[in-house]
Design an enzyme around this catalytic site. Structure first.
Site, PDB file in Angstrom:
ATOM      1  N   SER A 100       0.840  -1.188   0.000  1.00 15.02           N
ATOM      2  CA  SER A 100       0.000   0.000   0.000  1.00 15.02           C
ATOM      3  C   SER A 100       0.885   1.252   0.000  1.00 15.02           C
ATOM      4  O   SER A 100       1.730   1.409  -0.887  1.00 15.02           O
ATOM      5  CB  SER A 100      -0.966  -0.048   1.183  1.00 15.02           C
ATOM      6  OG  SER A 100      -2.011   0.888   1.030  1.00 15.02           O
ATOM      7  N   ASP A 127      -8.347  -6.562  -4.930  1.00 15.41           N
ATOM      8  CA  ASP A 127      -7.948  -5.373  -4.165  1.00 15.41           C
ATOM      9  C   ASP A 127      -8.957  -4.255  -4.379  1.00 15.41           C
ATOM     10  O   ASP A 127      -9.144  -3.790  -5.500  1.00 15.41           O
ATOM     11  CB  ASP A 127      -6.558  -4.926  -4.628  1.00 15.41           C
ATOM     12  CG  ASP A 127      -5.958  -3.838  -3.744  1.00 15.41           C
ATOM     13  OD1 ASP A 127      -6.714  -3.125  -3.054  1.00 15.41           O
ATOM     14  OD2 ASP A 127      -4.727  -3.700  -3.748  1.00 15.41           O
ATOM     15  N   HIS A 145      -6.751  -6.275  -0.345  1.00 16.40           N
ATOM     16  CA  HIS A 145      -5.808  -5.301   0.211  1.00 16.40           C
ATOM     17  C   HIS A 145      -5.535  -5.661   1.668  1.00 16.40           C
ATOM     18  O   HIS A 145      -5.665  -4.820   2.571  1.00 16.40           O
ATOM     19  CB  HIS A 145      -6.402  -3.897   0.089  1.00 16.40           C
ATOM     20  CG  HIS A 145      -5.393  -2.796   0.168  1.00 16.40           C
ATOM     21  ND1 HIS A 145      -4.602  -2.431  -0.888  1.00 16.40           N
ATOM     22  CD2 HIS A 145      -5.042  -1.967   1.184  1.00 16.40           C
ATOM     23  CE1 HIS A 145      -3.819  -1.433  -0.546  1.00 16.40           C
ATOM     24  NE2 HIS A 145      -4.063  -1.130   0.729  1.00 16.40           N
TER      25      HIS A 145
END
Length: 292
Positions: free
Chosen positions: A100, A242, A270
């Site tokens: 991320s 995601d 995610h």
């Protein structure tokens, strides 16, 4: 083994290392407002079989300094923190894995400090390049028009957190956040998410989540030219479920980072649930073994 690192004036970072001291070093960089424990212990253990794995609390997370309100900093400072962690552990060059926001910080390292990286693995992140995405049919999509986060996540992020939220309600809020982040393919283990967040709250010593990284200045992060000239081996992990950086963000990363290659972890969102630990660790280890 853990230690504190003085990363900048008034900034101390909590860090820890796992695995043999003489193994090739591997630095884990977590996402926004996520501390070292955001990397699950089981996953770290898989990597530590062949690496000296270092993970750390960003500033304004975990046991590190919380001081954004007194001393605001740009996101780019978080990348320099990663260099300070390597310095403190006596690491000249490391394999770096970023997730991320951590994947963006890894790109800053690729561009600004390539001599410190053996390899990089990017997970659940977007490219720090303004170059357009080229579709298979030959048409292009401007980088700023690539798909954004899922609507349900945006709605969750827009909800104000009450000033008087209690620990139980905050824990419920975090578990709901992980449910959304995990996507809609793999089963969600609420108990595992709750247990990990309990540990994070206990280690942090406070239960209210921070917001420093969302408020930090994001200017000056475009690295289009440097990424196009990259010489560090880069692995991009495609997480098809995601909800933050959905496809084609991974493909865009491969297009904008010279020499990058792509692998997919089926069903991954995610997040790092147990079901992705083995395939993700295997991909990282194969990539790092090629260049250790």
């Amino acid at each position: 083994m853990d230690r504190y690192v003085d990363a900048a004036p008034g900034v101390r970072l909590w860090t820890e290392a796992h695995g043999p001291a003489d193994a090739p070093p591997l630095l884990l960089i977590m996402g926004a407002q996520a501390p070292a424990l955001g990397w699950p212990d089981e996953f770290v253990g898989l990597l530590a079989r062949r690496h000296r794995v270092i993970r750390y609390d960003h500033r304004d997370t975990g046991r590190s300094t919380w001081g954004y309100d007194e001393r605001p900093y740009p996101v780019t400072a978080l990348a320099e923190d990663a260099v300070a962690v390597l310095d403190a552990w006596g690491v000249d060059r490391a394999h770096v894995v970023g997730m991320s926001l951590g994947g963006m910080l890894a790109q800053l390292l690729l561009a600004d400090h390539p001599e410190r990286l053996r390899t990089a693995t990017l997970i659940g992140t977007g490219s720090l390049s303004s170059a357009a995405f080229r579709r298979p049919d030959g048409t292009s999509v401007p980088a700023e028009q690539l798909p954004g986060p899922d609507r349900a996540l945006l709605e969750f992020w827009s909800r104000p957190v009450p000033d008087d939220i209690d620990p139980a309600a905050e824990l419920d809020r975090r578990v709901e956040h992980w449910r959304l982040l995990g996507g809609d393919v793999l089963p969600f283990d609420a108990d595992d998410a709750r247990d990990r967040e309990r540990r994070i709250i206990a280690q942090t010593g406070r239960y209210r989540a921070g917001s420093a990284h969302a408020r930090a200045d994001v200017s000056g992060m475009d690295r289009t030219g440097a990424l196009a000239r990259n010489d560090v081996p880069v692995l991009v992990v495609s997480a098809p479920a995601d909800p933050v950086y959905p496809p084609p963000h991974p493909e865009h990363l491969v297009q904008t980072i010279r020499g990058a290659r792509l692998i997919e972890v089926p069903g991954m969102g995610h997040a790092l649930p147990r079901t992705v630990h083995a395939p993700l660790a295997e991909a990282i280890l194969e990539h790092s073994d090629d260049w250790s």
